[in-house]
Design a protein around this motif. Structure first.
Motif, PDB file in Angstrom:
ATOM      1  N   THR A  25     -38.928  26.542  33.552  1.00 39.59           N
ATOM      2  CA  THR A  25     -38.418  27.539  34.497  1.00 39.59           C
ATOM      3  C   THR A  25     -39.442  28.659  34.735  1.00 39.59           C
ATOM      4  O   THR A  25     -39.432  29.293  35.788  1.00 39.59           O
ATOM      5  CB  THR A  25     -37.093  28.138  33.996  1.00 39.59           C
ATOM      6  N   ASN A  26     -40.328  28.861  33.773  1.00 39.75           N
ATOM      7  CA  ASN A  26     -41.373  29.877  33.969  1.00 39.75           C
ATOM      8  C   ASN A  26     -42.299  29.517  35.128  1.00 39.75           C
ATOM      9  O   ASN A  26     -42.883  30.403  35.763  1.00 39.75           O
ATOM     10  CB  ASN A  26     -42.199  30.044  32.687  1.00 39.75           C
ATOM     11  N   GLU A  27     -42.463  28.221  35.394  1.00 43.74           N
ATOM     12  CA  GLU A  27     -43.316  27.836  36.519  1.00 43.74           C
ATOM     13  C   GLU A  27     -42.658  28.210  37.844  1.00 43.74           C
ATOM     14  O   GLU A  27     -43.332  28.615  38.797  1.00 43.74           O
ATOM     15  CB  GLU A  27     -43.632  26.341  36.488  1.00 43.74           C
ATOM     16  N   VAL A  28     -41.346  28.076  37.916  1.00 45.13           N
ATOM     17  CA  VAL A  28     -40.629  28.510  39.125  1.00 45.13           C
ATOM     18  C   VAL A  28     -40.761  30.021  39.279  1.00 45.13           C
ATOM     19  O   VAL A  28     -41.013  30.527  40.381  1.00 45.13           O
ATOM     20  CB  VAL A  28     -39.149  28.093  39.057  1.00 45.13           C
ATOM     21  N   ASP A  29     -40.622  30.747  38.169  1.00 48.08           N
ATOM     22  CA  ASP A  29     -40.787  32.209  38.213  1.00 48.08           C
ATOM     23  C   ASP A  29     -42.178  32.580  38.723  1.00 48.08           C
ATOM     24  O   ASP A  29     -42.329  33.496  39.551  1.00 48.08           O
ATOM     25  CB  ASP A  29     -40.588  32.811  36.817  1.00 48.08           C
ATOM     26  N   ALA A  30     -43.189  31.869  38.215  1.00 45.30           N
ATOM     27  CA  ALA A  30     -44.559  32.182  38.619  1.00 45.30           C
ATOM     28  C   ALA A  30     -44.747  31.967  40.122  1.00 45.30           C
ATOM     29  O   ALA A  30     -45.440  32.749  40.793  1.00 45.30           O
ATOM     30  CB  ALA A  30     -45.545  31.319  37.827  1.00 45.30           C
ATOM     31  N   ALA A  31     -44.134  30.915  40.669  1.00 44.14           N
ATOM     32  CA  ALA A  31     -44.235  30.664  42.102  1.00 44.14           C
ATOM     33  C   ALA A  31     -43.537  31.770  42.902  1.00 44.14           C
ATOM     34  O   ALA A  31     -44.055  32.239  43.921  1.00 44.14           O
ATOM     35  CB  ALA A  31     -43.625  29.304  42.440  1.00 44.14           C
ATOM     36  N   LEU A  32     -42.376  32.206  42.441  1.00 46.23           N
ATOM     37  CA  LEU A  32     -41.668  33.305  43.113  1.00 46.23           C
ATOM     38  C   LEU A  32     -42.507  34.574  43.120  1.00 46.23           C
ATOM     39  O   LEU A  32     -42.575  35.291  44.129  1.00 46.23           O
ATOM     40  CB  LEU A  32     -40.328  33.553  42.426  1.00 46.23           C
ATOM     41  N   LEU A  33     -43.135  34.847  42.000  1.00 49.73           N
ATOM     42  CA  LEU A  33     -43.889  36.096  41.874  1.00 49.73           C
ATOM     43  C   LEU A  33     -45.190  36.086  42.672  1.00 49.73           C
ATOM     44  O   LEU A  33     -45.832  37.135  42.828  1.00 49.73           O
ATOM     45  CB  LEU A  33     -44.174  36.374  40.399  1.00 49.73           C
TER      46      LEU A  33
END
Length: 615
Positions: free
Chosen positions: A423-431
């Protein structure tokens, strides 16, 4: 929990394939569409391609990228690459260009194999070769190509690299050796692979299940039968194809199996053995398929770091109130340990983290020594020196019968439609969006289907904050379809704990959507289709021109939608056709066109024998 080793198999993938070229030269080895290659012909075609790869500098330790989905070129590329001594990296063409470029930059392939003539899509200047250029009849009949091409790779050399989601926002490559693959697919005890068996190739080559399909067939004298995407994702078509092609063995991601078996368990009625894995197997669907006469259903478990499969459970009828299907016991050449945080074994029945040892454990992550050291640990329980075990991050317990019960993750990783997602990869894309100041993604569950979904919460950055449609479009340019959140929720601030870390327990539940329209009360066909779409998406009042994927749709939901449309209107529509115009308007136009060419009364369903829709 050690598992006794089966008969030892040595040699490279190329060595073991060559044995069947000698033993079964005229037996069919590979069928895709109208093309069938015998073992001798497949050997010649891949020798021709391997010679070209050698000329391009492919050697042991050097990588070749394969950019294709499920076509014949994928298998030719895999076999030719290992013959040349190199290792392949299979890439999904449907993934965003930015993600493919990241993988190609890190893996630095010597060449890029494609299905048809094309330029390097990454812009990195990688030489492009076309596998199909070696498929001509002249190559198949050229006896000069019977001289074996041997690139010098041995059992401990790299065979392939498969990429999975990474917690830092960058995909990570798992390095798998020839020995890893051989000891997973020769003398396997979780499935039976024999000469002459017909094995379906259903998995996308970038998904590690393809390892079992391709090498399970070709290293055991079987025939690999390719399936196109539209057939795989249509229950009626798939059932007909499995029957007509006399398929013995199917390997399938659990979410797809759950959906197809839930729609019609008889889809698998003619198959001898099915291996499913990658997510939680639904008890009802498992029971229905396990009850089919002569059908052997196996629930498999295994991270890609352990070469596709580490444990397996033969599914037998279970009580309807059973909560989970066990993931079974270690497969051959494998050991499993349930350990606490101090790496001490926990008593049977208690929860611990699963650690997997044995010959299937990969060599590590490409170019990530720190991460490799963190997850690939010395095995203190192994008899010999130098043994390693992989810390899976999965929580399990040992059941009274000795099998393993999967309980969930110990970190922020989740399985979505069979794919592992950090899920951190999704967060990184959002950011990466300039209009997003904070973001966090958690796992949720779809109330209707029970499938795992992603829920993202974000804090905007003033006037630059995107609307939901814009944010979805931004993510689709950077993440594969299965990593796009089902819900995007904007908050004024993310909840924090006393240490100023995001408090996931205090994130608000997504707002319950208004009840979608009732299809039975719709005035027109378009309204009825809109009601069906809204019911699947939890979005009331879907506009006739709204793009299904821009309002939260994903491919698995699209399959459900098209199945419902087919049952209601008797018009079969493929995913490829839906992608051309993924709107209510587009579906309605297709239904009307189908009715004009072959009128079928609304609500009726073609006969099962037609191969289009099963009742």
């Amino acid at each position: 929990m050690p598992k006794p080793a089966a008969r030892h198999q040595d040699g490279s993938l190329s060595d073991l394939f060559a044995q069947h070229v000698v033993r079964r030269p005229d037996a069919p080895a590979l069928t895709h569409g109208s093309v069938t290659l015998t073992y001798r012909q497949l050997d010649r075609v891949t020798n021709s391609l391997a010679i070209r790869l050698r000329d391009r500098g492919v050697r042991p330790g050097r990588l070749v990228a394969i950019l294709a989905d499920r076509g014949i070129g994928v298998v030719l590329g895999m076999l030719a690459t290992v013959k040349a001594g190199g290792a392949y990296v299979a890439l999904d063409p449907a993934q965003p260009a930015a993600r493919l470029r990241l993988i190609l930059q890190e893996s630095e392939p010597v060449a890029l194999l494609t299905e048809a003539d094309a330029d390097d899509p990454s812009g990195l200047g990688i030489p492009v070769l076309t596998a199909a250029a070696h498929l001509g009849q002249g190559v198949r009949d050229d006896a000069a190509l019977d001289v074996r091409t041997d690139g010098g790779a041995g059992p401990e050399d790299l065979a392939y690299v498969v990429y999975t989601s990474g917690s830092t926002g960058t995909p990570k490559g798992i390095c798998t050796t020839h020995r890893n693959v051989v000891l997973r697919t020769r003398d396997a005890d979780y499935l039976t692979f024999e000469a002459g068996d017909r094995v379906a190739q259903i998995s996308n080559a970038a998904f590690d299940a393809a390892t079992v399909e391709v090498w399970g067939a070709l290293l055991n004298g079987g025939e690999l039968i390719g399936f196109d995407r539209d057939t795989i994702l249509s229950p009626g078509r798939l059932a007909s194809a499995l029957r007509e092609r006399r398929i013995d063995t199917v390997v399938m991601a659990t979410p797809l199996f759950n959906q197809l078996a839930g729609d019609d368990p008889a889809t698998f009625a003619t198959v001898s053995q099915i291996l499913v894995g990658g997510d939680v197997l639904a008890v009802d669907q498992a029971n229905a398929v396990a009850a089919l006469p002569g059908c052997h259903l196996v629930n498999g478990y295994g991270p890609a770091e352990c070469t596709t499969i580490a444990t397996a459970h033969r599914v037998r009828p279970m009580p309807a109130d059973q909560v989970r299907v066990p993931i079974g016991e270690p497969v051959s050449h494998t050991t499993c340990y349930v350990l606490d945080d101090e790496l001490r074994p926990v008593p049977a029945g208690e929860t611990g983290q699963l650690h997997v040892g044995g010959a299937g454990v990969a060599s590590g992550y490409l170019g990530r020594p720190d991460l490799t050291k963190e997850r690939f640990l010395p095995d203190p329980f192994a008899a010999g020196p130098g043994a390693r075990m992989y810390a899976t991050g999965d929580l399990v317990r040992v059941l009274p019968d000795g099998s393993l019960d999967f309980l969930g993750r110990a970190d922020f990783q989740v399985k979505i439609r069979g794919f592992r997602v950090e899920t951190n990869e999704v967060d990184a894309a959002l950011l990466r969006h300039p209009g997003i100041r904070e973001a966090v993604t958690v796992a949720g569950t779809d109330a209707r289907s029970g499938d795992r979904t992603l829920l993202s919460y974000y804090v905007g950055a003033g006037e630059e904050t995107p609307d939901t449609a814009g944010l979805r479009a931004f993510l689709r340019d950077r993440l594969p379809d299965y990593m796009i959140p089902a819900r995007l929720t904007r908050l004024p601030e993310l909840p924090k704990n006393a240490n100023m870390k995001i408090d996931r327990e205090r994130l608000p539940a997504p707002e319950a959507p208004a009840a979608p329209a009732d299809p039975a009360g719709a005035d027109t066909m378009d309204d009825e289709i809109a009601a069906l779409m809204g019911g699947l998406l939890d979005v009331p009042g879907v506009g006739h021109e709204e793009n299904f994927f821009e309002v939260g749709g994903q491919s698995m939901l699209a399959i459900r939608l098209l199945t419902q449309v087919s049952r209601r209107f008797g018009a079969d529509m493929t995913l490829a056709e839906f992608f051309e115009d993924p709107t209510v308007r587009g579906i309605a136009a297709h239904v009307r066109g189908a009715a004009a060419s072959d009128p079928v009364p609304a609500g009726s369903v073609p006969a099962a024998g037609s191969g289009d829709v099963r009742p």
